[in-house]
Design an enzyme around this catalytic site. Structure first.
Site, PDB file in Angstrom:
ATOM      1  N   ARG A 195       0.819  -1.223   0.000  1.00  0.00           N
ATOM      2  CA  ARG A 195       0.000   0.000   0.000  1.00  0.00           C
ATOM      3  C   ARG A 195       0.848   1.265   0.000  1.00  0.00           C
ATOM      4  NH1 ARG A 195      -3.261  -1.235   5.375  1.00  0.00           N
ATOM      5  NH2 ARG A 195      -1.112  -1.577   6.038  1.00  0.00           N
ATOM      6  N   ASP A 228      10.086  -3.342  -6.236  1.00  0.00           N
ATOM      7  CA  ASP A 228      10.881  -4.526  -6.572  1.00  0.00           C
ATOM      8  C   ASP A 228      11.937  -4.807  -5.507  1.00  0.00           C
ATOM      9  OD1 ASP A 228       9.478  -4.807  -9.000  1.00  0.00           O
ATOM     10  OD2 ASP A 228      10.805  -3.351  -9.967  1.00  0.00           O
TER      11      ASP A 228
END
Lengths: 313, 313, 313, 313, 313, 313
Positions: C226, C258
């Protein structure tokens, strides 16, 4: 697993752009150098599976050395001494080029042959290169350098020793003694004509220097380099080969001699004859002089490109 | 309203500083290039009201092309294909210069003559330049290029075609055919002696190349360039003119040939004779070689400055 | 031999410094990115033996990708298509961040599962990560992506799929279908709450999204991120874990997600529990946001440094 | 042919990167600035056909001004005084921002209304902007500024005057007199609340300042800006509109007020209502604060991007 | 002749831009730092006739130190050991700030009090500052540091000692002992609250720390700094003064504490009271945090600028 | 207290890197220059206690001049006119080098001899250098320049005048008159052969120019420089000395003539003969041409380095 293992001290080089001085420069280029790194990177670019074996200090400078070698596809077989420092050197090029070393008391100066050889898989290696700078680093290193060459040859590797005399690190007498000890186990000997004269007292022309060294140490090839005047090799079979230097832009000559040696090693590992090896070496040196930094990322196409550019002129 | 309209593909060029390689460079210079842009910018700097007509992709790279042309006072008559890409090319200069194209499938490869001519007010233009690279971009472009030259001449414009052979884009046979189709409608033909030999098989000296092309295509002037050996023009009146190359710093030779052509066009538009045009071209090429990037911002003073500097040497 | 193999397209990213625009910037930073590279580099920094498997084009941009991955100690298992291009993307950050893709028609879009799996030693790998961007690249890729995940799981690897929805590349409907096919074989699923809502229609809170996905696909862990509000994981054992985002400088947020996933993978490979994995991921994301470029060179010390810095504030 | 003509002095701005000082900086960023340039560039980015009219010196700095304006698609209608100098200013931002002017005795200080109006096609222009800095430049300029506003309104143009008080250039009393003379012919008046207090003695809140000025000078709109507190407009129809400032990165605030005014002008030229104009101005100012340099290259997408980014926070 | 003499080791600091790492950075900023240099430069900017006395190595790094101090109007009273090295340190700021020292075995570690005092004209100096880092450098330095403070006080100078605890250089116990020896002769004592707790075990609030130290060592003023929470001084007259930290950009906090002390010294030399001194120190620290590099070029106007900027917010 | 005092205007030089133009360069190098600064810095590097005396404007540019001179160990004896400006000049080097002055109306143009001499301790100085550019700056300066030379000689100083003709500043006739007035009191006269011809009408070879000037003005030495052709000195004792120019990289020739004069002054102050002085001057000029910027930081080692490099070629 590496075909070629280069043993010698990796260094961090810090230099302002050409035409600016360290005393007033706010920004410095950070390069990785050192003869062994230069040789391994040059060979790797030409397809050789290459590694550097060395003892270095810890911290971000050691990280930089490892990351840079890896980026050039060279395996960093580094012993990291957690309390050690990483050697640095500072270069400025204004009216003339000036080098300032800050490499005292590094782990490489006290590394034993066993410590270094523990980083090398001599059974797997085909060629072991040892820089003639290693014995200049300290007493232990002076013992270690010839022992490593001897061990490598005993393990069946082709051994390569480049004299690389550095007048700021030691005296000619000590160097001459160390070179003799290393050359005694070397299959391939390389030395600049200038150093042969100043250190070994071989003041003859390059051909006679090469022939003398080849015979004296029963080497396969002895190579004498003459800067802009090219290079000469004398071989055990009694032949000699000569190679002119190639033209091209001069941006940063540091490392050109090592690129030459790296390309010669790559050619010999590919079973090329010595004259092809010298030709590749000359092209590699031309690329190196045109490349910023000590390391020279080569490729077969880069060698061809430089050779072809000669014809255009 | 433009005196000169140059038709050809604008490109983004990305290159590390000389002496560094793309594989390891963290920073790249971003330039705008492409033969048509180069010619138009050179001419604009010499007072010509110039435009570039082309079809390009969309996005910030197209914005960069437009902004850069405007900064050099060249009108960007660009058709922007919202789904198209912008051609790029990558250059590094270490031992030799290497170019890597990434320009496939750009809108210019599929642009029709009507699409391109819609960007050109042929009634207003005095001179239309079409790069010989255009027909190399694709099938449609191969049809479009000669059609545009033909239409421009039919509209009363002076037509200029520079062969600009690019071996990475097509084969000599295809190029020879396309050049013939374009030269057929060209008032002024330009070709490098090297390309005349490799593509057209004209292996004679530059004078004979120029004379042959001038006669074969009934051109007003055919110009054959020989790099450092200067340039030659053969004219419809049977005269020939020769011009030596000028000395000066070599920082970035890309675009020097286009600066030459742009300055020749500017001189002819100003009703100067062909020998003055060649002289201006040679000076422009010298400025271009000394200027980073493909585009060469010229001025009459810059041409004079270079010419005067010859005398000092 | 690699513990973790990340499959996805490597990209070259070009961007001016923050506060400058591509249209007028003379200099661009060149970075390597792409979700798979980002994940592998993050994991490698934390001690994982990592590789990237992908199909790329040829030339200096492919060299740059390989050299950069190696510098970060990630093995580049790249199939190089000699006729292919290398995907690029352009980023500028002024008032808001804008991304412009130039990645159409790359080899990754047409690579078959067999071509990609030929680059992966599934017997040796412990964890295989496949980016949810892969199926967006083309028809072939849409077939290949789930097939690869399936094959990896069949070979006994832990499989990780991160949705990574990119609205510029495809429509939500197509993405939803592809994600379902990939999630079906995934042990660990990651998705941003925003994408879960926009693509999958899961508009509930992050906990319910994670629980739903974990149950629906019988995953070991489903993680819902989030942004500044942190992350949530739902696990097969019915437990949930939550982790706040860490504070720190915001220099370049691209790649932070990532880095999060890469650190989570590293923690799980080290047999840490999911809450420790999320904590490491949050610290990695904080380092990534403070680091220029997509790749984030991590280390255990870097994670600790960021975590400690939280306490100081 | 231009819709908007901005009249005011173009300047060269030289500044080290933030956090460095002029006294020790080896490298400086070179930007083009000046209120008129800033306003015109902002409007041009939003689709307005814009020009700058000014008198400047000669040489490469004038070339830089012209090239930069053209790059931003603004027509440089510059009278170049071959003996004149180009105004410069120097900025450093360390603990606080410091500005050092070097703009005395520029051609703009002595330009007559006729000289400046000769650069403007009042019949073609829809809107004429005159910076309140112009009358601070010298005696002649103090006469010229209101005369230009008067002439522009007489020719049917919408006239815009932004006070832009610069305490380093003149005293409040002189400024108050000059503003009164300019406001008398202005359709749109802009002033910072801080300047309204310091120069005009209007110490009330922004709404009352705007209402007072709108009534006093029978303006169509009077806008009072309050920095981070946003802006207020009072209109001839008795209505008032308020607009909050938008959030975003603060990289270089110089020119943000001019970007605001330029976007307001663009919105009004597009027949938008004053509240939309203020909203566009606020978004433009946010982009300007996030952009290095005085000039702010805008686009409708950039305004939207900033506005959307507000919602994310 | 100097009013203020600062004694401590000058260092070269090398650091990539924030957000980049040493391991992969091709370019580094070169700064001069070290507590004594920082204090002297800060004081010199505020009008104090200042010098640095130290023993350093030779070569271009020593030249850089001397040139940089001179540029900031500080006299470099440097003993140059021709065989010595110059201490360096490396800093990177990504997720958190990391410092790597390479300063072992510098001449400062073995300098005797006589060697250092030979560089100082104690009769001429009004104030002598000795950094608490000096005794951490080696055995000799541990002897020398308190001896210098004692000699300076004996010569009638005001003596200032700042603890500056560096955990990478020594242990708290050794530091505590050395500080006690130095504080015993100090008129003004400065210490961070964090260090007072960790080294001296003074875990009370800043006021009590300052009061305790002031009393224990019969100092004129003892100052306890608390970073973002400001500073406190306890004075021999029993009074205490508190000062909040000032807001402003955070670009590079290194050296902010030294700028604080330098400004305090300058204020006391100008016979200002301690509360004014603390206020100047707080403003100086704010400028330092906004300035790249360790050294902070101050001026009275810079202090005022920062203080005024507080009001604007 | 200074051995050498150089009197002349300090300037700020702004220039893009070679090969880029001011009109399109976003970044400029900032250097300090001006003949007097160049001479003093060159001499200081060679061990001379040197100062610059001048009248300059105020602000950060004056700070830059002072800081830069100090960094090079030259005392800035500057009268700062709070209302004055600092002279700037702009240089670009593309096809040829172009200089654009912006130095009108600086305090140096109106400084009286008394104002300047108040900055010089003539009793302490051994050598006073006055640039022949000073009288070109304005009416007052034209009076002041010879008066200063006269006063310096009267005080027992060796006086040095270098003509330094600048065609952009004045006409040959005015210069000839001013030079005569200054040479009349000069012990050492320096002039370029080109200027001797253009201004003084001495069109003979360099030896005859030097002999003529030496005799005409009863100088101790008259030096005539010929760029790449070296320099010639004629001395009061009737002897002449010639010196070839030295080879080396050409990065930035501006200031090379001043470095030559500065090194000559240093040699003469060290009681070397004129031929050694010319040799040092030639080496200094070679370093200067290889150094970016006008100022040339010299050292005895740098002179030796350049001289040695000649032998290598």
């Amino acid at each position: 697993m590496s075909q070629l293992v280069a043993i010698g001290e990796p260094l961090i080089r810090l230099s302002p752009p050409a035409g600016r001085q360290i005393a007033t420069a706010d920004r410095l280029d950070s390069h990785v150098g050192g003869a062994a790194c230069n040789v391994a990177v040059a060979a790797a670019g030409l397809g050789v599976d290459a590694a550097v074996a060395a003892s270095v200090g810890a911290g971000p400078l050691a990280d930089r050395i490892a990351a840079t070698l890896r980026a050039h596809d060279v395996r960093p077989h580094l012993h990291r001494d957690p309390d050690g420092r990483v050697g640095c050197y500072w270069v400025e090029a204004v009216g003339s080029r000036r080098v300032h070393y800050d490499r005292a008391d590094t782990p490489m100066a006290t590394a034993t042959p066993d410590e270094l050889l523990a980083r090398v898989d001599l059974d797997a290696a085909e060629l072991v290169y040892v820089s003639g700078i290693v014995p200049a680093l300290g007493e232990a290193a002076r013992e270690a350098a010839p022992a490593i060459v001897e061990a490598a040859r005993a393990a069946g590797c082709t051994t390569v020793v480049d004299a690389n005399y550095r007048g700021r690190l030691w005296q000619p007498e000590a160097a001459a003694e160390a070179y003799a000890a290393m050359f005694a186990h070397a299959d391939i000997i390389a030395i600049a004509a200038r150093d042969a004269a100043a250190v070994l007292g071989h003041t003859g022309d390059a051909v006679s220097v090469a022939e003398t060294l080849c015979a004296e140490y029963a080497a396969t090839h002895a190579i004498c380099t003459r800067g802009a005047a090219g290079a000469v090799a004398a071989s055990a079979d009694g032949s000699t080969a000569t190679q002119a230097a190639l033209d091209g832009p001069l941006r940063d000559p540091i490392g050109a001699g090592d690129a030459f040696v790296g390309a010669v090693c790559a050619a010999l590992l590919a079973d090329h004859a010595i004259d092809r090896a010298l030709a590749d070496g000359a092209a590699a040196a031309a690329v190196a002089r045109a490349t910023h930094g000590d390391l020279t990322p080569l490729s077969p196409a880069a060698l061809t490109g430089v050779a072809d550019a000669q014809i255009d002129r």
